[in-house]
Design a protein around this motif. Structure first.
Motif, short mmCIF file in Angstrom:
data_model
loop_
_atom_site.label_atom_id
_atom_site.label_comp_id
_atom_site.label_asym_id
_atom_site.label_seq_id
_atom_site.Cartn_x
_atom_site.Cartn_y
_atom_site.Cartn_z
N ALA A 94 -45.89 12.22 82.00
CA ALA A 94 -47.16 12.95 82.11
C ALA A 94 -46.96 14.25 82.89
O ALA A 94 -47.44 15.32 82.48
CB ALA A 94 -48.21 12.07 82.77
N ALA A 95 -46.24 14.16 84.02
CA ALA A 95 -45.98 15.36 84.82
C ALA A 95 -45.10 16.35 84.04
O ALA A 95 -45.35 17.56 84.06
CB ALA A 95 -45.30 14.97 86.13
N ALA A 96 -44.10 15.82 83.34
CA ALA A 96 -43.21 16.69 82.56
C ALA A 96 -43.95 17.37 81.42
O ALA A 96 -43.67 18.53 81.10
CB ALA A 96 -42.03 15.88 82.02
N SER A 97 -44.88 16.66 80.80
CA SER A 97 -45.65 17.26 79.70
C SER A 97 -46.47 18.45 80.18
O SER A 97 -46.64 19.44 79.47
CB SER A 97 -46.55 16.21 79.04
OG SER A 97 -47.62 15.85 79.89
N LEU A 98 -46.99 18.35 81.41
CA LEU A 98 -47.76 19.47 81.97
C LEU A 98 -46.85 20.64 82.28
O LEU A 98 -47.20 21.80 82.03
CB LEU A 98 -48.48 19.01 83.24
CG LEU A 98 -49.62 18.00 83.04
CD1 LEU A 98 -50.15 17.50 84.38
CD2 LEU A 98 -50.75 18.62 82.23
N ALA A 99 -45.66 20.35 82.83
CA ALA A 99 -44.73 21.42 83.15
C ALA A 99 -44.20 22.11 81.90
O ALA A 99 -44.07 23.33 81.85
CB ALA A 99 -43.57 20.86 83.98
N ALA A 100 -43.89 21.30 80.88
CA ALA A 100 -43.30 21.84 79.65
C ALA A 100 -44.34 22.22 78.61
O ALA A 100 -44.00 22.79 77.57
CB ALA A 100 -42.34 20.82 79.04
N ARG A 101 -45.61 21.89 78.88
CA ARG A 101 -46.67 22.05 77.88
C ARG A 101 -46.26 21.39 76.56
O ARG A 101 -46.41 21.94 75.48
CB ARG A 101 -46.98 23.54 77.64
CG ARG A 101 -47.63 24.25 78.82
CD ARG A 101 -49.02 23.69 79.08
NE ARG A 101 -49.75 24.44 80.09
CZ ARG A 101 -49.73 24.17 81.40
NH1 ARG A 101 -48.97 23.18 81.84
NH2 ARG A 101 -50.43 24.87 82.25
N SER A 102 -45.72 20.17 76.68
CA SER A 102 -45.15 19.47 75.54
C SER A 102 -46.08 18.39 75.02
O SER A 102 -46.38 17.41 75.74
CB SER A 102 -43.80 18.85 75.92
OG SER A 102 -43.33 17.99 74.92
N SER A 103 -46.52 18.52 73.78
CA SER A 103 -47.34 17.49 73.15
C SER A 103 -46.56 16.20 72.95
O SER A 103 -47.11 15.11 73.08
CB SER A 103 -47.86 18.00 71.80
OG SER A 103 -48.64 19.16 71.96
N LEU A 104 -45.26 16.33 72.63
CA LEU A 104 -44.40 15.16 72.44
C LEU A 104 -44.37 14.31 73.70
O LEU A 104 -44.55 13.09 73.65
CB LEU A 104 -42.99 15.61 72.06
CG LEU A 104 -41.92 14.51 72.01
CD1 LEU A 104 -42.24 13.49 70.91
CD2 LEU A 104 -40.55 15.12 71.79
N LEU A 105 -44.15 14.93 74.85
CA LEU A 105 -44.08 14.18 76.10
C LEU A 105 -45.43 13.58 76.47
O LEU A 105 -45.50 12.48 77.03
CB LEU A 105 -43.57 15.08 77.23
CG LEU A 105 -42.12 15.55 77.12
CD1 LEU A 105 -41.75 16.42 78.31
CD2 LEU A 105 -41.17 14.37 77.03
N ALA A 106 -46.51 14.30 76.17
CA ALA A 106 -47.84 13.77 76.45
C ALA A 106 -48.10 12.50 75.65
O ALA A 106 -48.62 11.50 76.17
CB ALA A 106 -48.91 14.83 76.14
N ALA A 107 -47.72 12.52 74.37
CA ALA A 107 -47.90 11.34 73.52
C ALA A 107 -47.01 10.19 74.00
O ALA A 107 -47.45 9.03 74.05
CB ALA A 107 -47.58 11.69 72.07
N LEU A 108 -45.76 10.50 74.38
CA LEU A 108 -44.85 9.47 74.85
C LEU A 108 -45.32 8.87 76.18
O LEU A 108 -45.07 7.68 76.44
CB LEU A 108 -43.44 10.04 75.00
CG LEU A 108 -42.72 10.38 73.70
CD1 LEU A 108 -41.36 11.01 73.99
CD2 LEU A 108 -42.54 9.14 72.83
N ALA A 109 -46.00 9.66 77.01
CA ALA A 109 -46.54 9.12 78.26
C ALA A 109 -47.58 8.04 77.97
O ALA A 109 -47.63 7.00 78.63
CB ALA A 109 -47.15 10.25 79.09
N VAL A 110 -48.43 8.29 76.98
CA VAL A 110 -49.44 7.30 76.59
C VAL A 110 -48.77 6.05 76.03
O VAL A 110 -49.16 4.92 76.35
CB VAL A 110 -50.42 7.89 75.57
CG1 VAL A 110 -51.45 6.86 75.13
CG2 VAL A 110 -51.13 9.11 76.15
N ILE A 111 -47.76 6.24 75.19
CA ILE A 111 -47.04 5.10 74.61
C ILE A 111 -46.34 4.29 75.70
O ILE A 111 -46.32 3.05 75.67
CB ILE A 111 -46.04 5.59 73.55
CG1 ILE A 111 -46.80 6.18 72.36
CG2 ILE A 111 -45.13 4.46 73.09
CD1 ILE A 111 -45.92 6.88 71.34
N ALA A 112 -45.76 4.99 76.70
CA ALA A 112 -45.12 4.29 77.81
C ALA A 112 -46.14 3.46 78.58
O ALA A 112 -45.84 2.35 79.03
CB ALA A 112 -44.44 5.30 78.74
#
Length: 316
Positions: free
Chosen positions: A122-140
């Motif tokens: 979740a923190a990485a998705s905000l830093a990278a503005r990454s939709s992929l990481l945001a989705a993976l955070a929810v899946i995790a």
């Protein structure tokens, strides 16, 4: 917010000039090209991270390399080095995924490891503005409730061990993310929308599994004092509760989505509505030639009804 427009029809109806339509087409082509690049980068990054996790000698090494890659990518992004922007994004995402894989391996997939990975992604998705990481955070996060997927030869599997908790948790997360998306700037809005959409998918998976097997409430009843096989024979929430609730939720979501012009949610409600219909239909009647024929006829009738409804809404 993204919307879908028929530019040719709008020009024919005089609601848009030809020049305006061409300008919108040019903007759309840029967005489509960017989407294609992002998809390719996403697949490439996942492959690199998975291969690196498998090849490096220990989980601790994977974590260390992941942190180094993430910090390198973060430095590029924060310093706004334009010519290295894509490289920076790749390092950010690859580093975050390697860190996540290393933590899961080191802690043997425990609940604590999945919570750490959720927070990190979740923190990485905000830093990278990454939709992929945001989705993976929810899946995790879903994995903390035992959600998982599997693959063997010519067969994919989905496991949701806590349907009720999955529905409640991710419905709340979807609502919170949607509420946030209405109040955030464009980049952050995009991430919030991805979180909401991924949560909606998990809610539907929870309903789907619950509609087939019910819910023995493993987590609330506890594994220590109960045999899982025996608990499955004493279902707490029966399957028909999920079947009925899923149907009502899909209808309500579709009607709301139509009124607020949320096309993605309309499509998802329609897709899972079809899955729900066919699942319950064949569970009750079996896959006979007559049941298949009748199911097809009923689906066409429903599709015609939706088409008439859309026409009335468009002309209103």
């Amino acid at each position: 917010m993204k919307i879908t427009l028929d530019l040719s029809k709008l020009v024919e109806d005089g609601k848009l000039t030809a020049e305006e339509a061409e300008r919108l087409k040019a903007l759309a082509s840029q967005e489509t090209g960017s989407l294609g690049v992002n998809i390719l980068i996403g697949f490439g990054v996942i492959s690199i991270a998975a291969g690196a996790v498998a090849l490096l000698p220990s989980a601790a090494t994977v974590i260390a390399v992941g942190i180094l890659l993430f910090m390198l990518g973060l430095a590029v992004v924060l310093n706004k080095v334009t010519q290295w922007a894509v490289f920076g994004q790749i390092c950010l995402v690859t580093g975050a995924l390697m860190f996540a894989g290393g933590v899961i391996g080191e802690m043997e997939g425990s609940v604590a490891s999945m919570l750490i990975v959720t927070a990190a992604l979740a923190a990485a998705s905000l830093a990278a503005r990454s939709s992929l990481l945001a989705a993976l955070a929810v899946i995790a996060l879903s994995a903390t409730l035992g959600a998982r997927t599997g693959y063997s030869h010519a067969m994919y599997s989905l496991a949701i061990f806590e349907p009720t908790l999955t529905i409640v948790l991710f419905a709340a997360l979807a609502l919170l993310a949607y509420w946030g998306s209405l109040r955030l700037k464009a980049d952050d809005e995009r991430l919030a929308v991805i979180v909401a959409r991924t949560s909606i998918l998990l809610v539907n998976f929870g309903f789907w599994v619950g509609s087939l097997w019910g819910d023995p409430l493993f987590l609330l009843r506890g594994f220590k004092d109960h045999n899982p096989a025996e608990m499955m024979r004493s279902i707490v929430i029966p399957d028909y509760v999920f079947s009925s609730g899923w149907a009502l939720a899909l209808i309500g979501a579709a009607l709301w989505a139509v009124t607020v012009n949320r096309r993605w949610l309309v499509n998802i409600a329609a897709a899972f509505g079809a899955i729900h219909f066919y699942t319950q239909w064949f569970e009750r009647l079996g896959a006979t030639p007559f049941s298949v024929l009748l199911a097809g006829v009923l689906m066409l009738v429903i599709a015609y009804g939706l088409w008439m409804f859309n026409r009335r809404m468009a002309s209103a």
